[in-house]
Design an enzyme around this catalytic site. Structure first.
Site, PDB file in Angstrom:
ATOM      1  N   LYS A 248     -83.569  -7.173  61.699  1.00  0.00           N
ATOM      2  CA  LYS A 248     -83.552  -8.638  61.723  1.00  0.00           C
ATOM      3  C   LYS A 248     -82.432  -9.098  62.664  1.00  0.00           C
ATOM      4  O   LYS A 248     -81.252  -8.974  62.353  1.00  0.00           O
ATOM      5  CB  LYS A 248     -83.314  -9.195  60.312  1.00  0.00           C
ATOM      6  CG  LYS A 248     -83.357 -10.720  60.287  1.00  0.00           C
ATOM      7  CD  LYS A 248     -82.104 -11.282  59.653  1.00  0.00           C
ATOM      8  CE  LYS A 248     -81.914 -12.762  59.758  1.00  0.00           C
ATOM      9  NZ  LYS A 248     -81.665 -13.309  61.082  1.00  0.00           N
TER      10      LYS A 248
ATOM     11  N   GLU B  87     -60.262 -16.208  62.556  1.00  0.00           N
ATOM     12  CA  GLU B  87     -61.096 -15.911  63.718  1.00  0.00           C
ATOM     13  C   GLU B  87     -61.746 -17.201  64.219  1.00  0.00           C
ATOM     14  O   GLU B  87     -62.402 -17.906  63.461  1.00  0.00           O
ATOM     15  CB  GLU B  87     -62.179 -14.891  63.357  1.00  0.00           C
ATOM     16  CG  GLU B  87     -62.968 -14.460  64.581  1.00  0.00           C
ATOM     17  CD  GLU B  87     -63.987 -13.375  64.283  1.00  0.00           C
ATOM     18  OE1 GLU B  87     -64.778 -13.554  63.341  1.00  0.00           O
ATOM     19  OE2 GLU B  87     -63.992 -12.362  65.005  1.00  0.00           O
TER      20      GLU B  87
ATOM     21  N   CYS C 131     -66.165  -9.667  69.052  1.00  0.00           N
ATOM     22  CA  CYS C 131     -65.310  -9.411  67.876  1.00  0.00           C
ATOM     23  C   CYS C 131     -64.012  -8.797  68.344  1.00  0.00           C
ATOM     24  O   CYS C 131     -63.010  -8.853  67.647  1.00  0.00           O
ATOM     25  CB  CYS C 131     -65.931  -8.477  66.844  1.00  0.00           C
ATOM     26  SG  CYS C 131     -67.620  -8.111  67.036  1.00  0.00           S
TER      27      CYS C 131
ATOM     28  N   GLU D 169     -69.491  -4.601  59.871  1.00  0.00           N
ATOM     29  CA  GLU D 169     -68.614  -4.832  61.023  1.00  0.00           C
ATOM     30  C   GLU D 169     -68.380  -6.325  61.090  1.00  0.00           C
ATOM     31  O   GLU D 169     -69.297  -7.075  61.433  1.00  0.00           O
ATOM     32  CB  GLU D 169     -69.307  -4.393  62.316  1.00  0.00           C
ATOM     33  CG  GLU D 169     -69.116  -2.946  62.673  1.00  0.00           C
ATOM     34  CD  GLU D 169     -67.660  -2.592  62.814  1.00  0.00           C
ATOM     35  OE1 GLU D 169     -67.310  -1.511  62.342  1.00  0.00           O
ATOM     36  OE2 GLU D 169     -66.874  -3.398  63.345  1.00  0.00           O
TER      37      GLU D 169
HETATM   38  C1  UN1 Z   1     -68.143  -6.914  69.920  1.00  0.00           C
HETATM   39  O1  UN1 Z   1     -67.008  -7.273  70.197  1.00  0.00           O
HETATM   40  O2  UN1 Z   1     -68.839  -7.594  69.184  1.00  0.00           O
HETATM   41  O3  UN1 Z   1     -65.549  -3.196  73.240  1.00  0.00           O
HETATM   42  C2  UN1 Z   1     -68.692  -5.671  70.494  1.00  0.00           C
HETATM   43  C3  UN1 Z   1     -66.247  -4.135  73.617  1.00  0.00           C
HETATM   44  C4  UN1 Z   1     -67.740  -3.937  73.749  1.00  0.00           C
HETATM   45  C5  UN1 Z   1     -68.396  -4.120  72.430  1.00  0.00           C
HETATM   46  C6  UN1 Z   1     -67.937  -5.339  71.730  1.00  0.00           C
HETATM   47  N1  UN1 Z   1     -68.024  -2.633  74.265  1.00  0.00           N
HETATM   48  O4  UN1 Z   1     -65.759  -5.206  73.916  1.00  0.00           O
END
Ligand code: UN1
Length: 498
Positions: free
Chosen positions: A173, A383, A282, A248
């Site tokens: 999803k 965040e 993230c 995550e």
């Molecule tokens: C994310 O930040 O949601 O290390 C993933 C990174 C990418 C993956 C980020 N390879 O910024």
């Protein structure tokens, strides 16, 4: 205009109710695609099909499963440009970054495909004679993969590929902001010859599809990437249902700049990590922890560069910073800028919704830098998920590391220093899941563990296949006694040299 439906049991089928919704281009407001607005009925069907397919798929040889992923990788290479353009239209990130997102999926495909001829188990000697023992990885069953919009191709591959290689079947999803990219990924799996039912795809809202999926009694594993609030909901809603859950979630990542740092190098890393992907990774750097001795020159250099960043449609070659994902998110980012001002932080640049230059049609936010931020202010703790960076001044390395570690998240950190002692001290004392020395906070490669400590997750790691497989497999320990007699572990004794 594009139209996508669900993909269940190898068939593209509309939602049971026949309803649809639209995904929109955050730079222009234009409709990108019409997709299925599914509900519980569709989820039930997808899980049922996945469960049925599991019986066969778990017995299909692992190297052969890997061979399908090689084909997935090859097709992704062929379609890279097409999918990247679609991603920029649907999600907003600039084209070079969208290409990188697809490339991360290609890297993952070949990496996991190769694992098809490894997927190592363990053998270890027995304490008894004439006895052999080993541990092997077993698939678990049906996996629910629930993915975010910020890496609409790469993050799904982190989940789907190891899950499928390990012999599970999947119901996928995607985020409602980026269903088209997800559907194109599913099409790649289909064209690569993945048998029907192994990967199923259901689009729709979190309430209707997400909740039905995670609560379904026949779903064994939930792999979720997204906000901390939704992650907490996944856990509370499934409490007591005995599902394996990998989360995550958020980050509040910092770049530490020490007094001996190469400031020009640091500026590059800060711009890339703070404002790249419009701050919507993230792993984005949303805090800057700067030694007081270099605060002034660093701020000057940074402001000179930030004011030149060009906002616009990510498809245009001179755009540095694309839109944010939608108007709701833009308003939330703006609220944080207001909170920062109210908390007494000094707004150095940005802090506004830009107007003119065609930006009004989309959801843009000006790259923003706050100075004079205190470590416990909300803009330094929560965040924001946008192009907002909060600068905190410190007097030394220990204080920098202490401030770095003191948030409820623990994803990524970075330190700029040319002093090897300081670098190693950071390597020892930083408590995030990822740390960069003399590079920004973003740019993880697929073959190292990806994930974070504290509120960033629940102890699992994606990316690196050996850690990802810990999510998608269970260990089975097998003892083979070929002595032909009863041997009692922990009880029988054996004569030396017998
Ligand atoms: C994310 O930040 O949601 O290390 C993933 C990174 C990418 C993956 C980020 N390879 O910024």
């Amino acid at each position: 205009m594009r139209e996508y439906s669900n993909y269940i049991g190898g068939e593209w089928t509309p939602a049971a109710t026949g309803q649809t919704f639209e995904s929109r281009n955050p730079a222009t407001g234009e409709t990108v695609a019409t997709v299925a607005r599914s509900g519980r009925e569709d989820v039930d069907r997808a899980v049922k099909v996945a469960r049925e397919a599991y019986a066969k798929w778990r017995k299909y040889p692992v190297p052969k499963r890997g061979e399908i992923l090689y084909k997935v990788g090859a097709l992704l290479i062929e379609r890279k440009e097409e999918i990247a353009c679609l991603m920029t239209q649907e999600m907003g990130k600039v084209l070079a970054e969208a290409r990188g997102d697809v490339q991360e999926g290609i890297d993952m495909a070949f990496y996991v495909a190769g694992e098809g001829r490894r997927m190592f188990g363990v053998t270890t000697p027995s304490e008894m004679p004439d006895k052999f023992q080993m541990a092997v990885r077993d698939p678990i069953g049906v996996v629910a993969a629930v993915t975010p919009w910020n890496f609409p191709l790469a993050i799904p591959t982190w989940k789907l590929m190891p899950a499928i290689l390990a012999g599970n079947t999947v119901v996928f999803k995607p985020a409602s902001d980026t269903p088209s990219v997800a559907a194109e990924l599913v099409r790649v799996f289909e064209d690569a010859g993945l048998p029907p039912g192994v990967l199923n795809f259901v689009t729709g809202g979190g309430q209707e599809v997400g909740d039905a999926l995670i609560n379904h009694p026949d779903v064994d594993v939930i792999s979720f990437t997204g906000s901390t609030e939704t992650g907490a909901r996944v856990v509370s809603k499934t409490a007591g249902k005995n599902k394996k859950i990998s989360l995550e979630l958020g980050g509040k990542n910092a770049i530490m700049v020490m007094e001996d740092a190469d400031l020009d190098l640091a500026v590059e890393g800060i711009l890339w990590s703070g404002y790249g992907t419009t701050g919507q990774r993230c792993t984005a750097a949303s805090r800057l922890i700067v030694h007081e001795e270099v605060e002034r020159p660093l701020t000057e250099k940074l402001l000179a560069r930030i004011e030149k960043l060009k906002l616009g449609d990510g498809l245009l070659p001179d755009t540095d910073v694309g839109p944010v994902i939608n108007a709701r998110q833009r308003d939330r980012i703006h609220e944080y800028a207001e909170i920062g001002k109210a908390e007494g932080a000094q707004l150095l640049i940005g802090g506004e919704i830009p107007k003119g230059d065609g930006l009004d049609k989309g959801s843009f936010y000006a790259p923003t830098l706050f100075g004079g931020v205190k470590p416990d202010m909300r803009i330094a703790q929560e965040e924001i998920f946008g192009p907002v960076v909060s600068m905190i001044t410190v007097r030394g390395l220990e204080e920098a590391i202490q401030v770095n570690n003191a948030t409820k998240y623990g994803l990524s950190s970075s330190i700029y220093t040319q002093n090897v002692h300081r670098a190693f001290q950071a390597m020892r004392d930083v408590t995030t899941g990822i740390l960069y020395i003399n590079a920004g906070t973003i740019g993880a490669e697929v073959h190292l563990p990806f994930g974070g400590t504290r509120g960033t997750g629940n102890g699992h790691r994606e990316g690196a296949v050996w850690t990802a497989l810990d999510v998608f497999t269970e260990w089975k320990s097998i003892y083979v006694d070929y002595s032909g007699r009863l041997q009692r572990a922990q009880i029988d004794e054996f004569e030396h040299g017998a």
